[in-house]
Scaffold this active site. Structure first.
Site, PDB file in Angstrom:
ATOM      1  N   ASP A   1       3.746  30.284 -12.180  1.00  0.00           N
ATOM      2  CA  ASP A   1       4.442  30.402 -13.459  1.00  0.00           C
ATOM      3  C   ASP A   1       4.112  31.668 -14.225  1.00  0.00           C
ATOM      4  O   ASP A   1       4.230  31.709 -15.446  1.00  0.00           O
ATOM      5  CB  ASP A   1       4.105  29.185 -14.320  1.00  0.00           C
ATOM      6  CG  ASP A   1       2.606  28.903 -14.387  1.00  0.00           C
ATOM      7  OD1 ASP A   1       1.813  29.861 -14.255  1.00  0.00           O
ATOM      8  OD2 ASP A   1       2.225  27.734 -14.549  1.00  0.00           O
TER       9      ASP A   1
ATOM     10  N   GLU B   1       4.101  25.687  -5.535  1.00  0.00           N
ATOM     11  CA  GLU B   1       3.595  24.993  -6.713  1.00  0.00           C
ATOM     12  C   GLU B   1       4.729  24.771  -7.718  1.00  0.00           C
ATOM     13  O   GLU B   1       4.633  25.071  -8.902  1.00  0.00           O
ATOM     14  CB  GLU B   1       2.420  25.745  -7.366  1.00  0.00           C
ATOM     15  CG  GLU B   1       1.595  24.849  -8.294  1.00  0.00           C
ATOM     16  CD  GLU B   1       0.452  25.595  -8.971  1.00  0.00           C
ATOM     17  OE1 GLU B   1      -0.687  25.126  -8.835  1.00  0.00           O
ATOM     18  OE2 GLU B   1       0.695  26.626  -9.632  1.00  0.00           O
TER      19      GLU B   1
ATOM     20  N   GLU C   1       4.032  30.179 -19.801  1.00  0.00           N
ATOM     21  CA  GLU C   1       4.150  29.676 -18.426  1.00  0.00           C
ATOM     22  C   GLU C   1       5.147  28.524 -18.284  1.00  0.00           C
ATOM     23  O   GLU C   1       5.837  28.417 -17.266  1.00  0.00           O
ATOM     24  CB  GLU C   1       2.773  29.257 -17.906  1.00  0.00           C
ATOM     25  CG  GLU C   1       1.818  30.413 -17.632  1.00  0.00           C
ATOM     26  CD  GLU C   1       1.053  30.871 -18.853  1.00  0.00           C
ATOM     27  OE1 GLU C   1       0.233  31.807 -18.723  1.00  0.00           O
ATOM     28  OE2 GLU C   1       1.275  30.311 -19.955  1.00  0.00           O
TER      29      GLU C   1
ATOM     30  N   HIS D   1      -9.063  31.449 -20.927  1.00  0.00           N
ATOM     31  CA  HIS D   1      -8.240  32.657 -21.000  1.00  0.00           C
ATOM     32  C   HIS D   1      -6.831  32.415 -21.522  1.00  0.00           C
ATOM     33  O   HIS D   1      -6.045  33.346 -21.657  1.00  0.00           O
ATOM     34  CB  HIS D   1      -8.110  33.282 -19.603  1.00  0.00           C
ATOM     35  CG  HIS D   1      -7.275  32.470 -18.662  1.00  0.00           C
ATOM     36  ND1 HIS D   1      -7.779  31.394 -17.970  1.00  0.00           N
ATOM     37  CD2 HIS D   1      -5.974  32.564 -18.324  1.00  0.00           C
ATOM     38  CE1 HIS D   1      -6.823  30.866 -17.233  1.00  0.00           C
ATOM     39  NE2 HIS D   1      -5.718  31.549 -17.436  1.00  0.00           N
TER      40      HIS D   1
ATOM     41  N   ARG E   1      -3.409  32.140 -23.414  1.00  0.00           N
ATOM     42  CA  ARG E   1      -2.852  32.821 -24.585  1.00  0.00           C
ATOM     43  C   ARG E   1      -2.742  31.881 -25.780  1.00  0.00           C
ATOM     44  O   ARG E   1      -2.984  32.284 -26.915  1.00  0.00           O
ATOM     45  CB  ARG E   1      -1.460  33.387 -24.253  1.00  0.00           C
ATOM     46  CG  ARG E   1      -1.465  34.632 -23.400  1.00  0.00           C
ATOM     47  CD  ARG E   1      -0.027  35.064 -23.092  1.00  0.00           C
ATOM     48  NE  ARG E   1       0.007  36.199 -22.183  1.00  0.00           N
ATOM     49  CZ  ARG E   1       0.054  37.468 -22.569  1.00  0.00           C
ATOM     50  NH1 ARG E   1       0.071  37.757 -23.862  1.00  0.00           N
ATOM     51  NH2 ARG E   1       0.095  38.450 -21.690  1.00  0.00           N
TER      52      ARG E   1
ATOM     53  N   HIS F   1     -13.400  36.213 -19.218  1.00  0.00           N
ATOM     54  CA  HIS F   1     -12.155  36.890 -18.849  1.00  0.00           C
ATOM     55  C   HIS F   1     -12.116  38.287 -19.453  1.00  0.00           C
ATOM     56  O   HIS F   1     -12.665  38.539 -20.531  1.00  0.00           O
ATOM     57  CB  HIS F   1     -10.967  36.059 -19.345  1.00  0.00           C
ATOM     58  CG  HIS F   1      -9.656  36.409 -18.703  1.00  0.00           C
ATOM     59  ND1 HIS F   1      -8.872  37.450 -19.131  1.00  0.00           N
ATOM     60  CD2 HIS F   1      -8.997  35.839 -17.665  1.00  0.00           C
ATOM     61  CE1 HIS F   1      -7.774  37.508 -18.392  1.00  0.00           C
ATOM     62  NE2 HIS F   1      -7.826  36.536 -17.493  1.00  0.00           N
TER      63      HIS F   1
END
Length: 381
Positions: free
Chosen positions: A101, A123, A137, A218, A220, A250
């Site tokens: 994604d 996936e 995503e 990590h 967003r 990260h």
């Protein structure tokens, strides 16, 4: 079958998680004379991607190297769409494979669609049903799903989500998740070459008398207030005398600024550079609990018998929550501390999660994918 009759498959990816989940597929395609596998990376994550490519022995045929500091999503997407389109025009593949994604996966699927090339989605079918968690995503994978030719769903739950969106049932296949293939492969490699994961030995010795919590963060949607809550929770948990935290931080500055400010200097918190794949597998092995907002860790840790606390409000991997291998805890510091303390103090609660069945696969997903591709193209097994 000779190479002249092999079907050319372009595999597109750009981040470390994609590389981990696609290298077993690439290995399987390259080992099969029915296929010619061409690899294109966007390098949406440069350093972390290259670590996986090196350990997996994959040399990309095309590398867009699009990573720039603080790049906006629209600029990234534009660069990906035009760059991947040029690669497709040059390679002329029969089919394009994308995974998951990411912006790279979405742009790769769209560039292929613009050329009327079949897109196969590894996936497929993960859904949180909230377009802002995870962001972006959730929308990326729905876009890919709307144009995919073959949907390789990791679980029956993911397949059911696709069917509810009116995907053709004949084109939806439950394969298991290739991350389990990758974990089995790297575990065997570490067993044969222990030095591959020897870089944590100093921390293992330092924290030998403590219970290790592995952390990754990590997302967003957690930048800002969520990241602050996570940092406060880690600081409080680290105050326990028998606990240690190992946190590969990260590279994103939105993560580093917060964690460095809150956690640098604490004796039993190790803020370390991102780990290559063998060392990350080792971290899961030595940890008692994994605290994460990552998708992949929700699949990997249960394969090694480790409970996962997921620092998100929703998950597109509800199978882990339903099976009892994972639990959603959000980013509220007090909630995170309570849930970690329960697992540390309550043996029965810990064992219930640690021993729950991992619903994400058996390590043979890549072989299934290759045979499904062969069937689709019309090759005989």
């Amino acid at each position: 079958m000779t190479s002249s009759t092999a079907s050319r498959i372009l595999v597109v990816f750009g981040t470390r998680p994609e590389a981990i989940k696609l290298f077993p597929v690439i290995h399987a395609l390259k080992a099969d004379p029915r296929f010619e596998c061409v690899v294109c990376v966007s390098a949406q994550h440069r350093q972390m991607l290259d670590q996986v490519l090196e350990i997996a022995g994959i040399v990309p045929d095309h590398d867009l190297d699009v990573m720039q500091p603080d790049q906006t999503l629209d600029a990234l997407t534009a660069n990906l769409l035009t760059g991947l389109g040029k690669v497709m025009d040059q390679v002329q593949p029969a089919r394009v494979i994308v995974q998951g994604d990411t912006a790279t996966a979405m742009a790769g699927a769209l560039a292929a669609y613009y050329r009327k090339l079949p897109v196969d989605h590894v996936e497929a079918g993960l859904r949180s049903y909230n377009i802002y968690h995870p962001w972006p995503e959730e929308v990326n994978r729905k876009i890919i799903g709307s144009m995919a030719s073959l949907h390789f769903a990791p679980t029956a739950t993911a397949a059911a989500a696709l069917l509810r969106e009116n995907a053709d049932p004949a084109r939806v296949h439950v394969t298991g998740n290739t991350v389990i293939d990758a974990l089995h492969w790297v575990s065997a490699k570490i067993e044969a070459e222990p030095s591959l994961a020897g870089g944590l030995a100093e921390l293992e010795a330092r924290f030998a008398q403590r219970r290790i919590i592995g952390v990754t963060s990590h997302r967003r949607e957690n930048f800002g207030e969520g990241m602050d809550g996570i940092a406060r929770a880690i600081r409080e948990i680290a105050a326990k005398p028998d606990v240690a935290v190992i946190f590969p931080v990260h590279l994103n500055p939105n993560v580093r600024r917060v964690m460095n400010s809150a956690l640098v200097g604490l004796d039993n918190v190790a803020l370390i550079e991102p780990l290559d794949y063998p060392h990350f597998a080792r971290l899961i092995n030595i940890a008692e609990i994994m605290l994460t907002d990552s998708g992949g860790v929700q699949e990997e840790a249960p394969a090694l018998g480790k409970p996962v606390l997921v620092m998100r409000e929703t998950t597109e991997r509800p199978e882990g929550v339903e099976a009892g291998t994972a639990k959603l805890v959000g980013t509220d510091a007090a909630t995170i501390v309570t849930e970690i303390s329960t697992l540390l103090d309550d043996t029965e609660a810990y064992e219930a999660m640690a021993r729950a069945h991992n619903p994400f696969g058996d390590g043979h997903s890549s072989a299934r994918i290759v045979e499904l591709l062969a069937n689709e193209i019309g090759f005989e097994a």
